[in-house]
Design an enzyme around this catalytic site. Structure first.
Site, PDB file in Angstrom:
ATOM      1  N   CYS A   2       0.937  -1.193   0.040  1.00  0.00           N
ATOM      2  CA  CYS A   2       0.091  -0.047  -0.179  1.00  0.00           C
ATOM      3  C   CYS A   2       0.919   0.983   0.013  1.00  0.00           C
ATOM      4  O   CYS A   2       2.195   1.182   0.063  1.00  0.00           O
ATOM      5  CB  CYS A   2      -0.927   0.144   0.992  1.00  0.00           C
ATOM      6  SG  CYS A   2      -1.833  -1.538   1.515  1.00  0.00           S
ATOM      7  N   GLY A 375      14.406 -12.427  -7.468  1.00  0.00           N
ATOM      8  CA  GLY A 375      15.637 -12.613  -6.901  1.00  0.00           C
ATOM      9  C   GLY A 375      16.469 -11.483  -6.520  1.00  0.00           C
ATOM     10  O   GLY A 375      17.682 -11.987  -6.431  1.00  0.00           O
TER      11      GLY A 375
END
Length: 611
Positions: A2, A375
């Site tokens: 958010c 990653g």
């Protein structure tokens, strides 16, 4: 995931300034397109924009619990991956829950443990809690700085937001950039608390800020500390494998579609392989590529091979639903796209198509998924960058990423106008920042000189370099409403690998030995044997040609603010170069000038500099 914003003023009546809090909150709408809300009391205004991930109908914010002594209200950005265990513990202590969201767990954890809740959280988060009982605001940021968090002290309180744009939306905040702001923008050392804008700061990773009528106090609840590592090689590899498996399983929890970013390198392939054991045929993967890149690829200082063949090997092994997002140079050069990236980052970083391609990749993913695992940060954790293994770089007293020959190194102030370059004194600034950073590293008495050096380099990456990369990924992904999770930043893994001796981290004579062997069961052999490659960058000379064309217009606009900051001679020489043989540092310099030009247009900053 958010966006949050807020304002505390102990002398003003903020119920008359609701529109300002609304405006601050609205700047975060890209981070939270699903819902928004503000909560106003006399001395506080809190705003929240929601990207619904867990408990879609519940979890609305700002979230409040009314107590006999007053309301306790939370605005929260991020994810708490151990919220299920925390909820059980809190229920055992008598807490009752109305929703199944992790947000409510964090709020009740504060009610139970006050600011001590921070050390109990596993996740990525930036949140603020207004405690009406004590008329105080508590701001907490995750340990690695995965989620951005900025604040602006005022004479009677504070302004804060997930991004600078939320704070800049307050009319009481002047848009000033001083010499210290410019120094760090050029130097690329990631100075603590730096936020470019004068008077604005970052909440430091692993830090709790408490705002009261007496002012702002800071407390660090987590830092990297040296600890003895007595595990054998076999046990260390096994522990890394066990940790990563648990981390990926936790970070796949969501009530929305999930996917994995797959580049064909070891890091993203390892996450993909581990995720496949939990998602099976539901696994979706995405990667970015450029038109004709595989056929015309040329090895350079950042990569020896194209990504595509390795991506295909991983997809074949895990049988994922894969999508290549293939981009053209014309698309990457679009000035409108550049401005979107600058708006996402609030500053002119100058990463060029490495940022615009990331934006387009994330935009494409968002059409199909809301959560993506990445990653990112494995190189910082496991020692994967090439400069970790370059004796010259290791032996040089400077930030390794600024010593290793690349587009980031060299004279980073070369394109600044000579008068300004002298005042900035970038070499002196970098030396001072390096000295401060190294002084913060703690060592074990048993560490050898070499072990101390490698621990220092690891520390620099985990406290400085990784924050640049995490900010880049968060800000660009959230600009399109995509939540990117970073399993390699789980603090348990970071602590464990940080304290493994360098001999274990490179025991097979290669980079990221522990990661390679811990994930060998889920990664194809071709990827296990692949050399480290950087994020892909287009090699199409037409990109350089278009940059030169656009920057000619900048050079012609002599009255523009950007032109008072750059070296016209440097830019004139860059425009005259053959685009097919343009050095990477020159291309990146042109990108930085174009970013500076558009940023000045968009933000209209005041540059506070010597005459």
């Amino acid at each position: 995931m958010c966006g949050i914003a807020g304002w505390v003023s102990y002398t003003a009546d903020l119920t008359t300034r609701r529109s300002v809090v609304d405006d601050m909150t609205a700047t975060m709408s890209c981070r939270g397109p699903d819902a928004s809300g503000t909560w106003i009391r006399r001395h506080v205004g809190l705003g929240h924009c929601r990207l619904a991930i867990i408990d879609l109908p519940g979890g609305q914010q700002p979230m409040t619990v009314d107590t006999p002594r007053g309301a306790v209200t939370l605005v929260y950005s991020g994810e708490t991956y151990n919220f299920t265990e925390l909820r059980r513990a809190l229920e055992g202590l008598g807490h009752k829950f109305r929703t199944s969201s992790d947000t409510e767990v964090v709020l009740h954890a504060y009610l139970e443990w006050d600011a001590g809740l921070a050390s109990r959280l596993n996740g990525m988060y930036a949140f603020a809690i207004w405690d009406e009982r004590d008329q105080k605001l508590v701001m907490v940021r995750d340990r690695l700085g995965i989620k951005p968090f900025y604040y602006y002290p005022t004479p009677d309180g504070v302004l804060f937001g997930s991004e600078p744009k939320a704070i800049l939306a307050n009319p009481d905040v002047p848009r000033i950039v001083d010499m210290d702001g410019l120094r760090e923008l050029v130097a690329f050392t990631q100075a603590p608390r730096w936020a470019l804008w004068k008077g604005m700061y970052e909440v430091e990773p692993g830090q709790i800020l408490t705002v009261s009528r007496a002012g702002i106090t800071a407390r660090t609840y987590w830092r990297l500390e040296p600890k003895p590592h007595s595990d054998s090689l076999e046990d260390t590899v096994g522990n890394v494998r066990e940790l990563l498996t648990d981390i990926v399983e936790r970070q796949l929890v969501a009530d929305v579609p999930r996917c994995v970013l797959l580049s064909g390198g070891l890091d993203s392939s390892a996450i993909t392989g581990l995720a496949s054991s939990f998602l099976g045929s539901e696994l979706r993967t995405f990667s970015v590529d450029f038109i004709g890149r595989e056929e015309t690829f040329r090895a350079d200082e950042a990569r020896d091979t194209p990504d595509t063949p390795f991506i295909r090997d991983v997809v074949s092994m895990v049988n994922s639903q894969h999508k290549f997002v293939t981009l053209s140079s014309a698309l990457l050069c679009d000035p409108g796209l550049r401005r979107k990236v600058i708006a996402a980052r609030d500053m002119p970083i100058g990463f060029g198509e490495m940022d615009t391609s990331l934006y387009l990749l994330f935009e494409s993913i968002r059409a199909e998924s809301t959560v993506a695992l990445s990653g990112e940060s494995a190189d910082e954790v496991f020692g994967g960058y090439r400069w970790f293994h370059d004796p010259f770089v290791v032996g040089t007293d400077n930030f390794p990423w600024l010593v290793y020959q690349s587009a980031m190194s060299g004279d980073r102030a070369a394109l600044m106008c000579p008068h300004l370059r002298g005042h900035l004194d970038i070499p002196g600034y970098m030396a001072a920042q390096y000295s401060d950073a190294v002084a913060a590293v703690e060592h074990l008495d048993s560490d050898s000189d070499f072990e101390r050096r490698m621990r220092t380099i690891s520390y620099l990456h985990l406290t400085r370099f990784v924050r640049m990369m995490l900010d880049r990924k968060d800000r660009i992904s959230m600009a399109v409403g995509l939540e990117v999770r970073v399993p390699f930043c789980d603090h348990r893994l970071v602590e464990y690998v940080y304290n493994a001796p360098w001999a274990l981290k490179s025991f097979d004579g290669r980079e990221k030995s522990l990661l390679r062997h811990a994930t060998s069961h889920v990664v194809p052999g071709s990827v296990q044997n692949r050399l480290k490659a950087s994020y892909p960058s287009t090699q199409d000379p037409r990109y350089n040609t278009e940059l030169q064309s656009q920057v000619k217009e900048v050079l012609a606009d002599r009255d523009h603010l950007a032109m008072s900051l750059i070296d016209w001679d440097w830019l004139t020489d860059a425009i005259a170069m053959d685009p097919a043989s343009m050095p990477s540092n020159v291309r990146r310099g042109i990108d930085r000038i174009l970013d500076l030009y558009h940023w000045a247009d968009m933000y209209n900053p005041i540059i506070d500099r010597p005459d």
